[in-house]
Design an enzyme around this catalytic site. Sequence first.
Site, PDB file in Angstrom:
ATOM      1  N   LYS A   1       0.773  -1.047  -0.066  1.00  9.96           N
ATOM      2  CA  LYS A   1      -0.174   0.037  -0.038  1.00  9.96           C
ATOM      3  C   LYS A   1       0.815   1.141  -0.126  1.00  9.96           C
ATOM      4  O   LYS A   1       1.644   1.667   1.013  1.00  9.96           O
ATOM      5  CB  LYS A   1      -0.946  -0.070   1.263  1.00  9.96           C
ATOM      6  CG  LYS A   1      -1.954   0.995   0.893  1.00  9.96           C
ATOM      7  CD  LYS A   1      -2.228   1.849   2.090  1.00  9.96           C
ATOM      8  CE  LYS A   1      -1.486   2.806   2.585  1.00  9.96           C
ATOM      9  NZ  LYS A   1      -1.324   4.121   1.857  1.00  9.96           N
TER      10      LYS A   1
ATOM     11  N   GLU B   1      10.625   1.076   9.827  1.00  9.68           N
ATOM     12  CA  GLU B   1      11.307   2.383   9.453  1.00  9.68           C
ATOM     13  C   GLU B   1      10.833   3.842   9.763  1.00  9.68           C
ATOM     14  O   GLU B   1       9.782   3.852   8.900  1.00  9.68           O
ATOM     15  CB  GLU B   1      12.098   1.994   7.927  1.00  9.68           C
ATOM     16  CG  GLU B   1      12.496   0.732   7.704  1.00  9.68           C
ATOM     17  CD  GLU B   1      14.250   1.071   8.336  1.00  9.68           C
ATOM     18  OE1 GLU B   1      14.947  -0.049   8.127  1.00  9.68           O
ATOM     19  OE2 GLU B   1      14.588   1.968   8.836  1.00  9.68           O
TER      20      GLU B   1
ATOM     21  N   CYS C   1      14.090  10.715   6.090  1.00 11.63           N
ATOM     22  CA  CYS C   1      14.043  10.508   7.308  1.00 11.63           C
ATOM     23  C   CYS C   1      15.557  10.617   8.067  1.00 11.63           C
ATOM     24  O   CYS C   1      15.722  10.265   9.162  1.00 11.63           O
ATOM     25  CB  CYS C   1      13.744   9.019   7.352  1.00 11.63           C
ATOM     26  SG  CYS C   1      14.641   7.900   6.605  1.00 11.63           S
TER      27      CYS C   1
ATOM     28  N   GLU D   1      11.012  16.371  14.181  1.00 13.89           N
ATOM     29  CA  GLU D   1      11.652  16.120  12.768  1.00 13.89           C
ATOM     30  C   GLU D   1      10.966  17.116  11.833  1.00 13.89           C
ATOM     31  O   GLU D   1       9.738  17.225  11.798  1.00 13.89           O
ATOM     32  CB  GLU D   1      11.198  15.052  12.433  1.00 13.89           C
ATOM     33  CG  GLU D   1      11.752  14.147  11.053  1.00 13.89           C
ATOM     34  CD  GLU D   1      11.250  12.883  10.562  1.00 13.89           C
ATOM     35  OE1 GLU D   1      10.031  12.516  10.936  1.00 13.89           O
ATOM     36  OE2 GLU D   1      12.031  12.178  10.056  1.00 13.89           O
TER      37      GLU D   1
HETATM   38  N1  LIG Z   1      13.115   5.179   8.732  1.00 11.69           N
HETATM   39  C1  LIG Z   1      12.848   5.409   6.978  1.00 11.69           C
HETATM   40  O1  LIG Z   1      13.299   4.565   6.348  1.00 11.69           O
HETATM   41  C2  LIG Z   1      11.661   6.115   6.628  1.00 11.69           C
HETATM   42  C3  LIG Z   1      11.864   6.625   5.356  1.00 11.69           C
HETATM   43  C4  LIG Z   1      10.963   7.434   4.555  1.00 11.69           C
HETATM   44  C5  LIG Z   1      10.183   7.858   5.565  1.00 11.69           C
HETATM   45  N2  LIG Z   1      10.271   7.845   7.123  1.00 11.69           N
HETATM   46  C6  LIG Z   1       9.257   8.655   7.879  1.00 11.69           C
HETATM   47  O2  LIG Z   1       8.205   8.865   7.288  1.00 11.69           O
HETATM   48  C7  LIG Z   1       7.635  10.086   7.725  1.00 11.69           C
HETATM   49  C8  LIG Z   1       7.125  10.815   6.348  1.00 11.69           C
HETATM   50  O3  LIG Z   1       6.348   9.821   5.589  1.00 11.69           O
HETATM   51  P1  LIG Z   1       4.828   9.998   5.583  1.00 11.69           P
HETATM   52  O4  LIG Z   1       4.189  11.685   5.931  1.00 11.69           O
HETATM   53  O5  LIG Z   1       4.298   9.151   4.281  1.00 11.69           O
HETATM   54  O6  LIG Z   1       4.352   9.115   6.875  1.00 11.69           O
HETATM   55  P2  LIG Z   1       3.029   8.566   7.483  1.00 11.69           P
HETATM   56  O7  LIG Z   1       3.290   7.861   8.656  1.00 11.69           O
HETATM   57  O8  LIG Z   1       1.897   9.446   7.607  1.00 11.69           O
HETATM   58  O9  LIG Z   1       2.702   7.608   6.203  1.00 11.69           O
HETATM   59  C9  LIG Z   1       3.094   6.622   5.781  1.00 11.69           C
HETATM   60  C10 LIG Z   1       2.430   5.384   5.425  1.00 11.69           C
HETATM   61  O10 LIG Z   1       1.505   5.088   6.044  1.00 11.69           O
HETATM   62  C11 LIG Z   1       0.120   5.352   5.607  1.00 11.69           C
HETATM   63  N3  LIG Z   1      -0.958   5.549   6.870  1.00 11.69           N
HETATM   64  C12 LIG Z   1      -0.964   6.692   7.524  1.00 11.69           C
HETATM   65  N4  LIG Z   1      -1.843   6.276   8.572  1.00 11.69           N
HETATM   66  C13 LIG Z   1      -1.990   4.883   8.417  1.00 11.69           C
HETATM   67  C14 LIG Z   1      -2.870   4.193   9.288  1.00 11.69           C
HETATM   68  N5  LIG Z   1      -3.728   4.780  10.450  1.00 11.69           N
HETATM   69  N6  LIG Z   1      -2.786   2.942   9.146  1.00 11.69           N
HETATM   70  C15 LIG Z   1      -2.293   2.372   8.092  1.00 11.69           C
HETATM   71  N7  LIG Z   1      -1.536   2.961   7.314  1.00 11.69           N
HETATM   72  C16 LIG Z   1      -1.392   4.354   7.426  1.00 11.69           C
HETATM   73  C17 LIG Z   1       0.228   6.235   4.578  1.00 11.69           C
HETATM   74  O11 LIG Z   1      -1.067   6.345   3.813  1.00 11.69           O
HETATM   75  C18 LIG Z   1       1.495   5.939   4.197  1.00 11.69           C
HETATM   76  O12 LIG Z   1       1.345   5.197   3.075  1.00 11.69           O
HETATM   77  C19 LIG Z   1       8.647  10.774   8.368  1.00 11.69           C
HETATM   78  O13 LIG Z   1       8.594  10.632   9.852  1.00 11.69           O
HETATM   79  C20 LIG Z   1       9.790  10.042   7.970  1.00 11.69           C
HETATM   80  O14 LIG Z   1      10.937  10.246   8.892  1.00 11.69           O
HETATM   81  C21 LIG Z   1      11.238   6.950   7.477  1.00 11.69           C
HETATM   82  O1  LIG Z   2      13.610   8.922   3.802  1.00 10.12           O
HETATM   83  C1  LIG Z   2      14.398   8.138   4.288  1.00 10.12           C
HETATM   84  C2  LIG Z   2      14.857   7.085   3.282  1.00 10.12           C
HETATM   85  O2  LIG Z   2      15.267   5.795   3.603  1.00 10.12           O
HETATM   86  C3  LIG Z   2      15.744   8.002   2.297  1.00 10.12           C
HETATM   87  S1  LIG Z   2      17.411   7.143   1.803  1.00 10.12           S
HETATM   88  O3  LIG Z   2      17.173   5.881   2.058  1.00 10.12           O
HETATM   89  O4  LIG Z   2      18.000   7.748   2.652  1.00 10.12           O
HETATM   90  O5  LIG Z   2      17.648   7.574   0.373  1.00 10.12           O
END
Ligand SMILES: NC(=O)c1ccc[n+]([C@@H]2O[C@H](COP(=O)([O-])OP(=O)(O)OC[C@H]3O[C@@H](n4cnc5c(N)ncnc54)[C@H](O)[C@@H]3O)[C@@H](O)[C@H]2O)c1
Ligand SMILES: O=C[C@H](O)CS(=O)(=O)O
Length: 491
Positions: free
Chosen positions: A179, A254, A288, A385
Site C-alpha cells: 500500500k 523504518e 528520514c 523532525e
Molecule cells: N526510516 C525510514 O526509512 C523512513 C523513510 C522514509 C520516511 N520515513 C518517515 O516517514 C514520515 C514521512 O512519511 P509520511 O508522511 O508518508 O508518513 P506517514 O506515517 O504519515 O505515512 C506513511 C504510510 O502510512 C500510511 N498510513 C497513514 N496512517 C495510517 C494508518 N492509520 N494505518 C495504516 N497506514 C497508515 C500512509 O498512507 C503512508 O502510506 C517521516 O516521519 C519520515 O521520517 C522514515
Molecule cells: O527517507 C528516508 C529514506 O530511507 C531515504 S534514503 O534511503 O536515505 O535515500
Amino acid sequence: MLNLRDPSLLREQCFVAGQWISAARTIAVTNPASGAVVAHVPRLGATETRQAIDAANGAWPAWRARTAHDRSALLARWHALILENQDDLARIMTAEQGKPLAEARGEIAYAASFIQWFAEEAKRVYGETIPSPISTQRIVVTKEPVGVCAAITPWNFPAAMITRKAGPALAAGCVMVVKPASQTPLTALALAALAERAGIPSGVLSVVTGSAGDIGTELATNPLVRKLSFTGSTEVGRHLMQQTAATVKKVSMELGGNAPFIVFEDADLDAAVEGAIVSKFRNAGQTCVCANRLYVHSKVYDQFARKLADALKALKVGSGEEEGVRIGPLIDDAAVRKVEEHLADALERGAQVITGGGRHALGRSFFEPTVLVGVTQAMRVAREETFGPLAPLFRFETEDEVVAMANDTEFGLASYFYARDLGRVWRVAERLEYGMVGVNTGLISNEVAPFGGVKQSGLGREGSRHGIEDYLVIKYINMAGIESPRTNQLN
Ligand SMILES: NC(=O)c1ccc[n+]([C@@H]2O[C@H](COP(=O)([O-])OP(=O)(O)OC[C@H]3O[C@@H](n4cnc5c(N)ncnc54)[C@H](O)[C@@H]3O)[C@@H](O)[C@H]2O)c1
Ligand SMILES: O=C[C@H](O)CS(=O)(=O)O
C-alpha cells in the site's frame, strides 16, 4: 499529460491478484509544484485488500517452491526493466512527488539496486548443521520464507521504499501486498507493471491504493498476513505495531528521525558544508535521514554558518522538471506549515535567520532554503523532525556536551559528524545512540549496508545481507533414530 516514452507506465488502476482493477471512487494525484491533477487512482478498501491477500496466499506455495535461482532470474529481469524505463519512472515520480528530475533518476537507480542486490542474496539463504549432543541424532537448521507479507510505504521515496521491501521479500520466497502513500501511488503502480512484464507470477505482488485506515487495518489484522513492513512516521508505526500484535505478526519498522550533524573544530569545513547540503537539503529536506540539528563547535561556528549560507544561495529552487533545479516543492501545504511553525518557534525563542526564512516567491509549497543561528535545545527544531529545508545551527564547546545533546532524543536513525582526530572519530562514533553514523559524509544510504534505527526510529534493517533475514523464519530439524545397523526386527 506527462511526456513519457512508454505512456502505458502511467497506470490509473491497481494491480490486485494479477489483474488491473478500477473503482467507482478514485483519488486524485496532484503535482506538488503546480497543483495540477496528474492522474486518478482507485480508492480501494478492505474488500479489495482481502482479495489481494487471498491471491498472495494462493500464489505463495508455487512461488516458494521455485528455486532461488528461478526467483533470482525473475528479479534480475525486473531490475533490468526498471533501469530501461528509468527516465519515464523519474518523470512519473517528479510529477507526483515534486523532487528534481536528477534526484528522481537517482532514486530509481537506488530503488533498482535493491532488486539487483536481493536477486543475488536469494541464492545465499544458508542454513546450518549443529553438532548433536546425542550420537543418534542430527541437528539441521533451515531458513524458510515467512509467508504473506504486507508493506506500507511513505511518499518521500516512492520507489526505493517499495523495492527495499519487495526485493528481499520476493527473493526469500515470500509474496507481498503493497500500500503506497496516496500522494505518490503512480510510481508504485508503474513498478508493478514492470514486475508483471518481468514475469513475476500473478498474485505474488499486488499494489492497492485507497483508504490508509481501511487498507492498513486489513493488512495489520488479517491472520493470513505473517509479516508487516512499514516505513513512515513513528506515530503510525506505533499504531500498526498495536494492530499487528493480535495476530503476532513479524514487523519491520523504518520510522522517524532527528539526525544530529556535528562539526568539530578540527573538521574540514568545506567538506562539512558540502555534507550538510546533501544531508539537509536532499529532497528539499524531506528524508528520514536528513540532518535535523546542526551542532557546530564555537571556534568554527561563524565561519561554517557563513559558508553554508553562501552555498545555499547557489541552489536553484523550482519545479522538479526544470533544468538545474536543486530544491523542489514540499509535498503539500501541511508540510510547509510545519516548517513555518518550527521557524516561528525558534525566532520567538531567540534564533536569527541568516538566509531564507519563509515561503518562496514561487508560491504553493515552495520554501526558501533557510539557515538559523542561535538555536538552542529548548526549541521545537531540537525535539521534532522538521522534514523541510530548514537548517538550525546549535553552538557547542566540548565533545561530552555535544554527544549528550545529540543523544537527547527518542529517535535514533541517522547521525553525522565531521572530525579528523582519529581518537575523537572512534569515541564519538561509538557514543552516538543511532542505527547509522556518517563520519565525514552526509550521504550514507546504499543497498549494501544495513539501513535502520534504534530507540523509536524503528525495528529491523533494510538492505545489506541482513535485510533478507526479516523475511525468513528459522526451522530446527532434529533427525533421530540414527542407531548403528541392526538386524531388521520385522523379518
Ligand atoms: N526510516 C525510514 O526509512 C523512513 C523513510 C522514509 C520516511 N520515513 C518517515 O516517514 C514520515 C514521512 O512519511 P509520511 O508522511 O508518508 O508518513 P506517514 O506515517 O504519515 O505515512 C506513511 C504510510 O502510512 C500510511 N498510513 C497513514 N496512517 C495510517 C494508518 N492509520 N494505518 C495504516 N497506514 C497508515 C500512509 O498512507 C503512508 O502510506 C517521516 O516521519 C519520515 O521520517 C522514515
Ligand atoms: O527517507 C528516508 C529514506 O530511507 C531515504 S534514503 O534511503 O536515505 O535515500
